[in-house]
Write a protein that holds these residues in place. Sequence first.
Motif, PDB file in Angstrom:
ATOM      1  N   LEU A  16      36.123  39.748  36.746  1.00 45.43           N
ATOM      2  CA  LEU A  16      36.384  38.966  35.538  1.00 45.43           C
ATOM      3  C   LEU A  16      36.015  39.785  34.308  1.00 45.43           C
ATOM      4  O   LEU A  16      34.874  40.233  34.175  1.00 45.43           O
ATOM      5  CB  LEU A  16      35.578  37.661  35.570  1.00 45.43           C
ATOM      6  CG  LEU A  16      35.807  36.676  34.419  1.00 45.43           C
ATOM      7  CD1 LEU A  16      37.266  36.251  34.328  1.00 45.43           C
ATOM      8  CD2 LEU A  16      34.918  35.441  34.597  1.00 45.43           C
ATOM      9  N   VAL A  17      36.995  39.967  33.422  1.00 40.09           N
ATOM     10  CA  VAL A  17      36.821  40.769  32.215  1.00 40.09           C
ATOM     11  C   VAL A  17      37.453  40.031  31.039  1.00 40.09           C
ATOM     12  O   VAL A  17      38.471  39.351  31.196  1.00 40.09           O
ATOM     13  CB  VAL A  17      37.479  42.159  32.380  1.00 40.09           C
ATOM     14  CG1 VAL A  17      37.475  42.937  31.065  1.00 40.09           C
ATOM     15  CG2 VAL A  17      36.777  42.954  33.472  1.00 40.09           C
TER      16      VAL A  17
ATOM     17  N   ALA B 195      44.737  49.669  31.376  1.00 43.18           N
ATOM     18  CA  ALA B 195      43.570  50.062  32.180  1.00 43.18           C
ATOM     19  C   ALA B 195      43.107  48.916  33.069  1.00 43.18           C
ATOM     20  O   ALA B 195      42.704  49.131  34.216  1.00 43.18           O
ATOM     21  CB  ALA B 195      42.440  50.518  31.258  1.00 43.18           C
ATOM     22  N   ALA B 196      43.164  47.700  32.542  1.00 46.59           N
ATOM     23  CA  ALA B 196      42.769  46.531  33.332  1.00 46.59           C
ATOM     24  C   ALA B 196      43.693  46.349  34.534  1.00 46.59           C
ATOM     25  O   ALA B 196      43.243  46.084  35.654  1.00 46.59           O
ATOM     26  CB  ALA B 196      42.777  45.279  32.459  1.00 46.59           C
ATOM     27  N   ARG B 197      44.984  46.510  34.305  1.00 41.70           N
ATOM     28  CA  ARG B 197      45.937  46.377  35.418  1.00 41.70           C
ATOM     29  C   ARG B 197      45.735  47.492  36.436  1.00 41.70           C
ATOM     30  O   ARG B 197      45.813  47.258  37.647  1.00 41.70           O
ATOM     31  CB  ARG B 197      47.363  46.375  34.876  1.00 41.70           C
ATOM     32  CG  ARG B 197      47.657  45.170  33.978  1.00 41.70           C
ATOM     33  CD  ARG B 197      49.106  45.114  33.561  1.00 41.70           C
ATOM     34  NE  ARG B 197      49.946  44.729  34.684  1.00 41.70           N
ATOM     35  CZ  ARG B 197      51.269  44.602  34.616  1.00 41.70           C
ATOM     36  NH1 ARG B 197      51.881  44.845  33.464  1.00 41.70           N
ATOM     37  NH2 ARG B 197      51.972  44.243  35.658  1.00 41.70           N
TER      38      ARG B 197
ATOM     39  N   LEU C   1      43.240  44.256  38.099  1.00 43.21           N
ATOM     40  CA  LEU C   1      43.069  42.939  37.490  1.00 43.21           C
ATOM     41  C   LEU C   1      44.418  42.341  37.086  1.00 43.21           C
ATOM     42  O   LEU C   1      45.293  43.049  36.578  1.00 43.21           O
ATOM     43  CB  LEU C   1      42.180  43.053  36.256  1.00 43.21           C
ATOM     44  CG  LEU C   1      40.733  43.495  36.506  1.00 43.21           C
ATOM     45  CD1 LEU C   1      40.084  43.939  35.205  1.00 43.21           C
ATOM     46  CD2 LEU C   1      39.936  42.361  37.135  1.00 43.21           C
ATOM     47  N   THR C   2      44.561  41.051  37.295  1.00 47.54           N
ATOM     48  CA  THR C   2      45.695  40.323  36.760  1.00 47.54           C
ATOM     49  C   THR C   2      45.384  39.990  35.314  1.00 47.54           C
ATOM     50  O   THR C   2      44.350  39.394  35.022  1.00 47.54           O
ATOM     51  CB  THR C   2      45.933  39.018  37.548  1.00 47.54           C
ATOM     52  OG1 THR C   2      46.248  39.340  38.902  1.00 47.54           O
ATOM     53  CG2 THR C   2      47.067  38.206  36.943  1.00 47.54           C
ATOM     54  N   VAL C   3      46.258  40.387  34.403  1.00 49.07           N
ATOM     55  CA  VAL C   3      46.011  40.163  32.980  1.00 49.07           C
ATOM     56  C   VAL C   3      46.648  38.849  32.557  1.00 49.07           C
ATOM     57  O   VAL C   3      47.856  38.652  32.703  1.00 49.07           O
ATOM     58  CB  VAL C   3      46.553  41.323  32.123  1.00 49.07           C
ATOM     59  CG1 VAL C   3      46.323  41.040  30.634  1.00 49.07           C
ATOM     60  CG2 VAL C   3      45.883  42.626  32.519  1.00 49.07           C
ATOM     61  N   LEU C   4      45.823  37.940  32.057  1.00 51.92           N
ATOM     62  CA  LEU C   4      46.276  36.631  31.596  1.00 51.92           C
ATOM     63  C   LEU C   4      46.075  36.551  30.087  1.00 51.92           C
ATOM     64  O   LEU C   4      44.957  36.679  29.596  1.00 51.92           O
ATOM     65  CB  LEU C   4      45.495  35.514  32.284  1.00 51.92           C
ATOM     66  CG  LEU C   4      45.541  35.494  33.818  1.00 51.92           C
ATOM     67  CD1 LEU C   4      44.722  34.318  34.351  1.00 51.92           C
ATOM     68  CD2 LEU C   4      46.982  35.414  34.319  1.00 51.92           C
ATOM     69  N   ALA C   5      47.158  36.336  29.376  1.00 54.51           N
ATOM     70  CA  ALA C   5      47.092  36.201  27.921  1.00 54.51           C
ATOM     71  C   ALA C   5      46.881  34.739  27.567  1.00 54.51           C
ATOM     72  O   ALA C   5      47.651  33.874  27.993  1.00 54.51           O
ATOM     73  CB  ALA C   5      48.378  36.714  27.286  1.00 54.51           C
TER      74      ALA C   5
END
Length: 259
Positions: A108-109, A175-177, A181-185
Amino acid sequence: MNVPLAAGNGRLKDIRKLSRRSERSERRLFLVDGPKAVEGALALPGCVVEVFATPAGAGLVPPSTEVTLVEDRAMASLSDSVSPAGVVALCRFVDRPLEHVLDGTPRLVAICADVRDPGNAGTVVRTADAAGADAVVLAGHSVDLYNPKTLRASVGSVFHLPLAVEPDPAAAVRAARAAGLTVLAADGAGELDLHDPAAADTLAAPTAWLLGNEAWGLPEELAALADHRVRIPIHGRVESLNLSTAAALCLYESARHHR
């Protein structure tokens, strides 16, 4: 007992220059104010350079701490608080390179893009800490992490979890992907509802929440880099939520699914 340093002391005059962001950035040093924040800084190895306290404030730090005594007037010149608690620490910057804070297997970020309000930024750091997040990234033209108001709003959480400062928000998303990580906006017009059972699998995955500016949200080109856009349902007549409130809801919903 050593004689307390006066406000006119040359070393204290030099330290007072850290009230300017440019000076902090150049020297990678900052001041943290108050016993709780100083205690948090002391718990982080290598962070604290020196602790300053008034004779009355010296008892507010752990007994084994080496303290430089200063007069009350000198303390007032080091602290940005209206009523200084009597203890301030000179600290080294705590942020780390982006690739370092995303190293390993983060779950979690929070990525803050162009977040300008220091109270919001500090509260997001504090909330991420409370939700058990692995890191916070201040990206783009976000407020200075070491702004005294940001530090105060974090209530010491800047010393509890990895933090990165990344000038390019798109680079932070990529970088998160790359870190899995799944990036949620967080987006009021998102295709997923935060509380919809259909979103459960998405929320249960390792997640980076992408949070936008207080006034205009996320730029379209940045939001388009996310895997999904997620809206927080609003059941009343208000148009939107405060950024730090929205961040709290999103981070805690992810934490709930992860556990």
